[in-house]
Design a protein around this motif. Structure first.
Motif, short mmCIF file in Angstrom:
data_model
loop_
_atom_site.label_atom_id
_atom_site.label_comp_id
_atom_site.label_asym_id
_atom_site.label_seq_id
_atom_site.Cartn_x
_atom_site.Cartn_y
_atom_site.Cartn_z
N THR A 83 0.70 -1.16 0.04
CA THR A 83 -0.04 0.00 0.12
C THR A 83 0.71 1.23 -0.18
N TRP A 84 0.53 2.21 -0.75
CA TRP A 84 1.07 3.56 -0.69
C TRP A 84 0.20 4.49 -1.61
N GLY A 85 0.39 5.67 -1.25
CA GLY A 85 -0.47 6.68 -1.85
C GLY A 85 -1.92 6.18 -2.06
N GLY A 86 -2.82 6.00 -1.47
CA GLY A 86 -4.03 5.60 -1.50
C GLY A 86 -4.24 4.27 -2.55
N GLN A 87 -3.02 3.66 -2.77
CA GLN A 87 -3.21 2.59 -3.93
C GLN A 87 -2.83 1.19 -2.82
N PHE A 88 -3.34 0.04 -3.53
CA PHE A 88 -3.15 -1.16 -3.12
C PHE A 88 -2.98 -2.31 -3.91
N ARG A 89 -2.22 -3.01 -3.81
CA ARG A 89 -1.78 -4.27 -4.71
C ARG A 89 -1.38 -5.15 -3.99
N SER A 90 -1.79 -6.31 -4.30
CA SER A 90 -1.29 -7.69 -4.24
C SER A 90 0.03 -8.09 -4.76
N VAL A 91 1.23 -8.28 -4.22
CA VAL A 91 2.30 -8.50 -4.81
C VAL A 91 3.21 -9.42 -4.55
N ILE A 92 4.33 -9.99 -5.14
CA ILE A 92 5.09 -10.75 -4.99
C ILE A 92 6.61 -10.03 -4.96
N VAL A 93 7.53 -10.16 -4.16
CA VAL A 93 8.72 -9.63 -3.85
C VAL A 93 9.67 -10.27 -4.81
N SER A 94 9.92 -9.99 -6.12
CA SER A 94 10.52 -10.80 -7.15
C SER A 94 12.06 -10.49 -7.16
N ASN A 95 12.56 -9.18 -6.70
CA ASN A 95 13.90 -9.01 -6.46
C ASN A 95 13.98 -8.08 -5.14
N PHE A 96 15.06 -8.25 -4.42
CA PHE A 96 15.40 -7.48 -3.28
C PHE A 96 16.94 -7.56 -3.20
N ILE A 97 17.45 -6.44 -3.43
CA ILE A 97 18.98 -6.22 -3.30
C ILE A 97 19.47 -5.19 -2.13
N TYR A 98 20.16 -5.46 -1.26
CA TYR A 98 20.66 -4.58 -0.23
C TYR A 98 22.06 -4.47 -0.20
N HIS A 99 22.46 -3.28 0.22
CA HIS A 99 23.99 -2.94 0.50
C HIS A 99 24.07 -2.43 1.94
N GLU A 108 21.52 0.49 2.25
CA GLU A 108 20.50 0.98 0.94
C GLU A 108 19.98 -0.12 0.35
N TYR A 109 18.68 0.03 -0.60
CA TYR A 109 18.07 -1.09 -0.96
C TYR A 109 17.65 -0.89 -2.28
N SER A 110 17.19 -1.84 -2.91
CA SER A 110 16.28 -1.75 -4.37
C SER A 110 15.27 -2.97 -4.30
N ILE A 111 14.27 -2.55 -4.71
CA ILE A 111 13.04 -3.82 -4.54
C ILE A 111 12.26 -3.82 -5.90
N VAL A 112 11.98 -5.02 -6.13
CA VAL A 112 11.09 -5.12 -7.62
C VAL A 112 9.82 -5.88 -6.91
#
Length: 158
Positions: A83-99, A108-112
């Motif tokens: 959820t963000w900005g009044g939006q809602f999605r059902s998602v699967i975290v397909s990529n997560f990279i952290y440093h 630091e992170y990036s997420i898809v």
């Protein structure tokens, strides 16, 4: 004035870890049939949601543990809420990279997130708009039969 809150699978991103921008949108899934003479028949299949992608950083005593929790969410491959900005999605975290910049307080992170379902679009079933699948197939078969009769099966149609 209330602030916007970004949450993913129960993890609440604080003011520091929330990204500067979030994306939404996607494509219209379709099949384009190119016919002789340059004509086209286009079958629209419905919305094809784009992945939701962002990057940011965690800062604080729980930065590293939050990164590990998100990585575990990616590894599990389960459908989670976003959820963000009044939006809602059902998602699967397909990529997560952290440093890790400074253990344990700066990561630091990036997420898809691949969209599993967007309930904001309403009922996306075929029967809600153009008719049932049986009706669509019958219409296509009737059209094809008519074209075969007009042009002659295997003939030039001239």
């Amino acid at each position: 004035m209330p602030t916007d809150v970004l949450t993913l699978g129960g993890i609440v991103f604080d003011d520091f870890s929330t990204p500067e921008a979030m994306m939404g949108g996607g494509n219209q899934a379709m099949v384009v049939h190119k016919l002789p003479g340059g004509s086209r028949v286009i079958d629209t299949l419905g919305p094809d949601e784009a992945d939701v992608v962002w990057r940011g950083q965690f800062y604080g005593n729980n930065a590293y543990s939050t990164a590990l929790a998100l990585d575990a969410m990616r590894a599990a491959g389960q459908v989670v809420s976003l959820t963000w900005g009044g939006q809602f999605r059902s998602v699967i975290v397909s990529n997560f990279i952290y440093h890790v910049r400074r253990l344990p307080v700066w990561v630091e992170y990036s997420i898809v997130c691949t969209v599993y379902q967007n309930p904001m679009q309403g009922n996306l079933s075929v029967s809600s708009g153009a008719g049932s699948i049986d009706t669509l197939v019958s219409t296509d078969l009737s059209t094809a039969s008519g074209a075969a009769v007009l042009g002659g099966v295997g003939g030039s149609g001239l």
